[in-house]
Design a protein around this motif. Structure first.
Motif, short mmCIF file in Angstrom:
data_model
loop_
_atom_site.label_atom_id
_atom_site.label_comp_id
_atom_site.label_asym_id
_atom_site.label_seq_id
_atom_site.Cartn_x
_atom_site.Cartn_y
_atom_site.Cartn_z
N UNK A 1 44.36 -26.44 82.58
CA UNK A 1 45.29 -27.49 83.00
C UNK A 1 44.70 -28.87 82.71
N UNK A 2 43.40 -29.00 82.94
CA UNK A 2 42.74 -30.30 82.72
C UNK A 2 42.88 -30.72 81.26
N UNK A 3 42.62 -29.78 80.33
CA UNK A 3 42.74 -30.09 78.91
C UNK A 3 44.15 -30.58 78.60
N UNK A 4 45.14 -29.86 79.17
CA UNK A 4 46.54 -30.25 78.96
C UNK A 4 46.80 -31.65 79.49
N UNK B 1 54.63 -28.77 72.32
CA UNK B 1 53.67 -28.16 71.40
C UNK B 1 52.23 -28.41 71.81
N UNK B 2 51.91 -29.66 72.15
CA UNK B 2 50.52 -29.98 72.47
C UNK B 2 50.06 -29.16 73.67
N UNK B 3 50.95 -29.09 74.67
CA UNK B 3 50.61 -28.36 75.88
C UNK B 3 50.47 -26.88 75.60
N UNK B 4 51.38 -26.39 74.77
CA UNK B 4 51.35 -24.97 74.41
C UNK B 4 50.00 -24.61 73.80
#
Lengths: 248, 284, 400
Positions: C253-256, C326-329
């Motif tokens: 989640x942090x990366x997202x 897309x980025x989150x995926x």
């Protein structure tokens, strides 16, 4: 109180003020008159270093207030501006309540005592002859006041931090005649406690409110003398022509 | 702490933030550029993917993206510009126009994946286009529509009212005035908006996932009803689901760089055009 | 006459174009809801199949969660569901060969239904998962379970998302709702102070030359496709997060949140900077003339004055974060689990749609569930867009 020596001021390559030397006394009202673009406002804004905010400006000469060169490096610019109040051409209250507008200067200068602030706000609103009109809407937005009331609020705001000098840049130019009369009346009152420098477009106003008048043209100080003398019997012909309305 | 020290403290942080943020953004671009430039050559741009997309080029993806840009613009530009002409020149300021404007704003705020869902339901399934260039183009066109409408509206509004009254005074009809005076005058600014929307369309992935994009095609698409590859989806495939992800990494860097260059090229063109236009306006 | 007609045509054409955006929004909502709401008419068991028990079985109250637990061997006795104290016997189609040979079922499986019925009649604890075409319901001793439809509470409050489980897929979206909110919330938490700081630097502190150089660059960066940010997040940020916090995986989640923050920054900076610069010069001068420092002027006058513009920037940033796909995926790891910390993999609503729509059979419950998620997303962003519009229109001159 205010003394300038050989002031030259430039906006980039354009020289806005040319070699101006003059002095203004304490507890008097000094008026600057002259056609638009003559440099009178620029000159006024030198006294509280408002011109510093404009990029690409340059100053030569000295400007002494209470004997100190205010352009010296050791000067604390906030303290200087606190000591020299300013009222602007258009009423510019903050988007806050009437009360908070006046209290603003106190708060930014570190005063937290609520009682003191409340008293001071009332006192200065009274001094600006506004208290009776706004006492029921102290906590309403300042934008709900009329233009003239807003301008007196701005004067009260400036007075709250107890300046010794009050600079007024065409304070009545955006107001109707009745509001203007009220402001002029106020200037008469304030003169007892403050040194006032006022820039005005309106010669009758200069004649009504000021003790001394300086006439500026194209960045030069053409003539500077007692207001009565200036309007009745000026030394220079240009002054005569301007005052009698031959140009302007 | 006195107020001067506080100020120094605060300003120090703002400067620091700015350096960090600009640093990060430049680092991202730099990272893509440095890694991408190594694989980009003529062969990369002009040949088909080979060896399970670990070698060869990205030609079909570039072609697919071009088709999608053209297709979406054929659909969105006339519609968007006409919509703007309607709202600015005809509709006045009534409730209907406010409703339209609100809807246009809402359309702009819909996430791209929802466009993808809609495109799939309507174009792919409902109208039975299947996964095809036409379904993808229409979906992307819908996505670009609010942007084109909004910029065109601004362009039309910027045309001084005096031009219109001048034209009417010469006896021109409303339509003639719009065609001969208002539209030509607004055209450069409308173009800026179109270029911006091309930049947006060329980078979108989510709307094409289920409407057109193909994982891999051995040949170029031959009609508007065939599937196509596209740069953003190709990057997604290379980055996450290629046959050999490690081996296709260089290909992914190259694809990312090509995509960024295309998008930034259109963006920059629009920015420069806009700057030039506003200068011209001032000179007048 | 002809001229009038062509005028009329052109005008109708223009009107149609003008209304088109509105029509599209209506169409989108109709489509999403038409597909999505059909979901609640779906039985909780996989379509085309039914569950059959021995007719002596008294258990009535079934739902998809209980069925899943039965088939996962978490419930092993009927008394746990309020029935007799009988061991549960799971029966799927291939189990029929434990009882009968190919020949006994007939060449075309024509005896299959009959044989099924025999098995069910014999085994009191049986629960059989059988396609409709072989339904043994007409034979005695067999009872078809009536399984209720999927309910909204299964959907919104369910904690398990197992859309391909058989016999009873689970469609609990709570993990995704929370995942979306978690990732977006922290993205804004990171992006807002930083973005505002940069906006203040650009509008108030930076020399004109630097501002003129940086502002267009930052605006250009707003145009970089999300897939590129996602790719960067995947190859650089995720390993970095993994190493820094010593995690088993970097896709969290942090990366997202971080990648979303980076993506939202150019937009936030640009809008906030415009708002800050819109503060009239007179306000700023009035404050400075009272002896306020530049910083006092910024936070006491300039920021309150541009409050509505800044809020609009924030709201738009939130909207973008929630809808970003897309980025989150690519960087959040996509585990459809209830998020417990920032360092866990999570999955957002848009990422779920993007990842699963391709595999969901058209018209099935899974497909409809994804459309329903799309509809939820649509409603959330619609509200955000309306809120942003209302905020940016409102000028607040009241007490601050």
């Amino acid at each position: 109180m205010i003394v300038t020596k050989n002031i030259n001021f430039y906006y980039g390559d354009f020289q806005a003020l040319k070699n101006i030397t003059m002095s203004m006394d304490a507890n008097t009202v000094t008026a600057f008159i002259g056609p638009s673009g003559c440099g009178k406002s620029t000159f006024l804004r030198l006294f509280n270093r408002m011109n510093d905010l404009i990029d690409g400006t340059r100053l030569e000469g000295e400007c002494l207030i209470k004997g100190k060169n205010i352009y010296d490096k050791s000067i604390n610019i906030d303290a200087l501006r606190k000591d020299i109040g300013m009222v602007f051409q258009k009423p510019n209250p903050f988007p806050k309540s009437v009360f908070e507008n006046v209290a603003y200067g106190l708060r930014v200068n570190g005063i937290k005592d609520k009682k003191f602030i409340a008293d001071k706000v009332e006192e200065t609103l009274k001094a600006a002859a506004l208290f009776e009109e706004v006492k029921d809407k102290l906590h309403k937005s300042a934008f709900e006041l009329s233009g003239g009331q807003q301008q007196r609020l701005c004067i009260a705001r400036a007075l709250a931090v107890e300046p010794s000098i009050l600079l007024m840049d065409e304070p009545a130019s955006a107001l109707d005649p009745i509001s203007t009369a009220k402001i002029e009346e106020l200037i008469h009152e304030l003169k007892k406690k403050y040194t006032i420098v006022i820039v005005t477009h309106n010669m009758q106003q200069a004649a009504r409110v000021s003790d001394k008048t300086g006439f500026f043209m194209l960045g030069e100080l053409i003539e500077y003398s007692d207001t009565k003398k200036m309007f009745l019997n000026p030394d220079k012909e240009t002054t005569q022509n301007y005052i009698t309305g031959r140009f302007g | 702490m006195n107020k001067r020290t506080k100020q120094k403290f605060a300003f120090f942080f703002f400067r620091l933030f700015s350096i960090i943020i600009v640093g990060i953004l430049i680092a991202i671009l730099g990272f893509i550029a440095v890694n991408g430039i190594k694989v980009i050559n003529w062969e990369f741009l002009s040949s088909m993917p080979k060896e399970g997309m670990t070698e060869g080029g990205i030609f079909p993806a570039i072609v697919g993206t071009c088709y999608l840009i053209i297709g979406s613009m054929i659909f969105a530009v006339p519609l968007g510009v006409m919509a703007a002409i309607y709202t600015v020149e005809y509709a006045g300021n009534g409730k209907f126009v406010r409703f339209i404007r609100m809807m246009t704003n809402n359309l702009a705020s819909i996430p791209s994946i929802v466009f993808g869902l809609f495109g799939m339901a309507l174009f792919v399934k409902g109208l039975n286009f299947g996964d095809s260039i036409i379904a993808g183009s229409l979906t992307l066109g819908l996505l670009a529509l609010p942007l084109i409408i909004r910029t065109s509206e601004e362009a039309l509004k910027a045309v001084p009212e005096s031009y219109r009254t001048g034209s009417y005074a010469l006896g021109a009809t409303k339509l003639q005035t719009i065609r001969k005076v208002v539209f030509p005058c607004a055209l450069p600014n409308i173009l800026t908006g179109i270029i911006l929307s091309i930049s947006r369309v060329s980078g979108e992935t989510a709307p094409i996932l289920f409407t057109v994009a193909a994982y891999f095609l051995p040949s170029l698409p031959d009609s508007i009803f065939s599937q196509a590859m596209a740069l953003p989806y190709h990057l997604y495939v290379l980055a996450t689901s290629g046959t050999d992800i490690e081996a296709s990494r260089p290909m992914a860097y190259g694809t990312a760089l090509v995509l960024v260059v295309i998008v930034l090229f259109f963006n920059l063109t629009a920015t420069l055009l806009r700057q030039k236009l506003s200068k011209n306006m001032k000179n007048k | 006459m002809l001229k009038k007609l062509s005028n009329f045509t052109i005008k109708s054409l223009l009107t149609f174009s003008g209304a088109f955006a509105g029509i599209t929004v209506l169409f989108i909502s109709i489509f999403l809801f038409k597909e999505g709401l059909g979901f609640f008419k779906k039985p909780a068991v996989e379509e085309g199949y039914s569950l059959y028990v021995n007719s002596k079985n008294r258990v009535e109250d079934f739902n998809s969660k209980k069925i899943k637990e039965i088939f996962d061997h978490e419930i092993t006795n009927w008394n746990e569901l309020g029935g007799e104290d009988v061991e549960i016997l799971l029966f799927r189609m291939d189990n029929i060969f434990d009882y009968y040979s190919d020949e006994e079922l007939g060449e075309e499986y024509e005896f299959l239904a009959e044989k099924l019925a025999e098995v069910i009649k014999e085994k009191e604890g049986i629960i059989a998962f059988v396609p409709h075409q072989y339904s043994p319901a007409e034979y005695s001793g067999v009872k078809e379970l009536s399984v209720p439809n999927i309910t909204p509470s299964d959907f919104f409050a369910g904690r398990d998302w197992l859309p391909t489980a058989t016999p009873s897929p689970l469609f609990g979206t709570l993990p995704m709702l929370l995942g979306t909110l978690l990732v977006s919330f922290f993205a804004i938490l990171f992006a807002l102070p930083l973005g505002l700081g940069v906006a203040i630097y650009l509008s108030e502190l930076a020399p004109e030359a630097i501002r003129k150089f940086l502002k267009p660059i930052i605006e250009l960066l707003a145009g970089i496709p999300s897939i590129v940010y996602g790719f960067f997040g995947l190859v650089v940020l995720a390993p970095l997060v993994q190493k820094t916090f010593n995690l088993p995986v970097g896709e969290t989640a942090l990366t997202g949140s971080l990648i979303l923050a980076i993506m939202a920054l150019p937009t936030i900076i640009s809008i906030a900077e415009d708002a800050l610069r819109n503060t009239p010069r007179a306000m700023k001068e009035a404050s400075l003339a009272l002896g306020a420092t530049h910083w006092q002027t910024i936070y006491r006058v300039i920021i309150p004055y541009s409050k509505s513009g800044i809020s609009a920037a924030v709201v738009l940033g939130i909207g973008r974060a929630i809808g970003e796909t897309m980025a989150v995926l690519m960087v959040t790891g996509n585990a459809a689990l209830m998020p417990t910390s920032l360092f866990d993999p999570v999955r957002t609503i848009p990422a779920t749609i993007a990842a699963e729509l391709g595999e969901a059979p058209s018209g099935g419950a899974h497909y409809q569930a994804l459309f329903l998620l799309g509809a939820i997303l649509f409603i959330i962003t619609l509200f955000i867009s309306i809120a942003a519009e209302m905020i940016s229109k409102k000028k607040n001159y009241k007490d601050m």
